[in-house]
Design an enzyme around this catalytic site. Sequence first.
Site, PDB file in Angstrom:
ATOM      1  N   CYS A  23       0.771  -1.219  -0.055  1.00 52.34           N
ATOM      2  CA  CYS A  23       0.043  -0.091   0.066  1.00 52.34           C
ATOM      3  C   CYS A  23       0.966   1.192  -0.213  1.00 52.34           C
ATOM      4  CB  CYS A  23      -0.968   0.154   1.276  1.00 52.34           C
ATOM      5  SG  CYS A  23      -1.649  -1.480   1.452  1.00 52.34           S
ATOM      6  N   ASP A 478      34.101  21.296  17.335  1.00 54.17           N
ATOM      7  CA  ASP A 478      34.664  22.874  17.297  1.00 54.17           C
ATOM      8  C   ASP A 478      34.929  22.819  18.804  1.00 54.17           C
ATOM      9  OD1 ASP A 478      34.824  25.503  16.512  1.00 54.17           O
ATOM     10  OD2 ASP A 478      33.186  25.912  17.894  1.00 54.17           O
TER      11      ASP A 478
END
Length: 810
Positions: A23, A478
């Site tokens: 489906c 970072d």
Amino acid sequence: MTAANPASNGIRIPVEGMTCASCVNRIERYLRKTEGVVEANVNLATETATIRFDPAVVDLEGLRAAVEAAGYEARIDRAEATGADALGGQAATVEIGYAARPPVLATRSAAAETSPAEAAPAEASFQERHLADTRRRLIVAAILTLPLLGGLAAMTVAPFLPTILADPWLQLAVATPVQFYAGWPFYKGAWKVLRHRSTDMNTLVTVGTSAAYVYSLAAILFPDFFRAAGVVSGEALPLYFDTAAVIITLILLGRFLEARARTHTSDAIKQLIGLQPRTARLVRDGREIDLPIEAVVVGDIVLVRPGEKVPVDGRVVEGRSAVDESMVTGEPIPATKALGDEGIGGTLNTSGSFRFEATRGGRDTVLAQIVRLVQDAQGSKAPIQRLADAVTSWFVPAVLAVAALTFVAWLAFGPQPAFNLALLNTVAVLIIACPCALGLATPTSIIVGTGKGAQHGVLFRNAEALERLHQVGAVVLDKTGTLTEGKPRVTDVVLADGASDEAAVLRLVAAAEAGSEHPLGEAIVRFARDERGLSVPPADDFDAVAGQGGRATGDGRAVLIGRPGFLADRGVDASGLAAAAEELAAAGKTPVFVALDGRAAAVIAIADTLKAGSAAAVAELHRLGLQVVMLTGDNEVTARAIARQAGVDRVLADVRPDEKAAQVRKLQAEGRLVAMVGDGINDAPALAQADVGVAIGTGTDVAIESAAVTLMSGDLRALVTAFALSRATMRNIRQNLFWAFAYNVALVPLAAGALYPAFGVLLDPMFAAAAMALSSVTVVSNALRLRRFRPPAVQGASPRSQREVATARA
């Protein structure tokens, strides 16, 4: 499918009638070939279609028509406008589905919007009606199937039962409601797709049970024909009403259990929605009034007392308190809120009272954005699902072909009664094949996984991010704001021989720096006032020399602050502090020299310190087999000092903001998938370049928008949680796919009678129905095991005992 349009809208539509992965594929195929549709993903677990489309080319009715052309029903009527359009922007997103909608805070100038209190019950009632209908049909089927099984038992293992139970006409009377009332959803679904010359799971069930029912009905109506054909042994007619009824009952039972289990997959979304209070206490015209949350306007002053929830996002303007934000950020310790601090709607005030100004409303609140992000992730499709999609696209036609071959083979070569055996084995093949499990294997795990992530302060933008994160081999961190606190603070105060006490030196230095805008000066003032609780006297004659230092007068004393050369130029000998300054610099700290009345007094070390959990998080990332790289624009000495403290493998220092993305590309060229973790605007290009961008939620909006994963807290230990959750979810998906494929590969041949020639073993269609029902329930239940996920215990983290947490919450 239309090319991507930056102005394209989004919509999430509930779709009724889906039962299996076939489906899903069919609806996606019809939507994607619709002109104006940019992207379409259908989710069997939530029974929704998430569509991006160009409103200039196709409207909602066109989308409805595409879904209905596929043979299913689109509930466009439950759409509501959200996103930027509801806030006056250009883009619009219409979101509807079984998961409750994001909370809405109306403003006086905004259009009327549906509140969560109204939206959530509407969605829940739809689920409840669907579940109640299935339960009602299941009860009827179960009650009427019992006498059919009693008739079978009376003729075989239980001759003491009333023989009337085996009466053909009684069985017909009892089986007919089961076939056409309890089994009506199968007929309805099969007819919808048949009208469009297609098939799905309902087709298999309908053909199988109808064959058994019609064959039995024909045997009752034309018994002489069956006796002449030699398919009747003795006086007993070949009736299979019990087979058809048991199949329908067991499949309904499976769907009921599956639907009930699936309601728990979105528990995390429901809990997030439940955080939003329904009323707020406002201060208007000097009076305190309680009003519905929809009446809160940006700029209103809101009063929050101990034990109450913060109703909307805002900024504290009066008072001080500790607020439990664990439900949003995952941090267990309540956060102190004072003048100027930001508050998040839905969090819990644990101690004092405070007043704050409402700053965000409607779909722009943090909680609303979290809910929306989780819903988007749950509606997206993981790359691993492509395998299941490829298989299910031909699954049902293949099963019908196998069933036809089974019937022909048994009819031609099977023992007597060949027709009966051919019929039973064909029905078993039709019933046992289960594309449902294949369709549920991935989305159920994605829904639970992304929901658990939200509960622990980890937000995945889509299912692809959740999948790719577990494949990452290197993590780039970072430094500033990610590994470190992101703001300088005083770490050491070393006094010169003969200097006065530390508090006196700090008071005077803070006085001199009170007028400075330099980050180092602000750090000294903050340390003296906030951490040491010192009173800072006023200073006069402040004068700063850029890049060198400054001077001022405080409490009648001359104060010099800066580099050693700055002091030497003014006749101050600071050589006695040189050794201490060099040691501090080697540790990655910035030494600031202080002189009082022409004599060296102290050296103050200032550094952007490592976050409390960073070293522990890096150690855990290593344990997970990941290479950890630190990327920073700082100098090599400072960067390596921080790297040593954090325990990272590799340092990339002196990297300009415009070079960060290039450094990520170099790492990718080494053959590893790379995750980049950052928080600033200058990190956004690198986050976008990385295979998985991870933003710190305390960072800038630009960084968060560029990332695929957001950590709501600033603690890197949440990154460990993200990796662990990604791996657990993908492991769960692989388990689901294995069992879904193994089930069909093993049992379809068994149902066809592959073992009969060697072992004389046949699979009764009743057991085939039980196995088919169990397969879907097993997949959903396995996905629900992810609800028990717990973040890994990070060794070496700063200890937070249960007593500390309890005390903080109290």
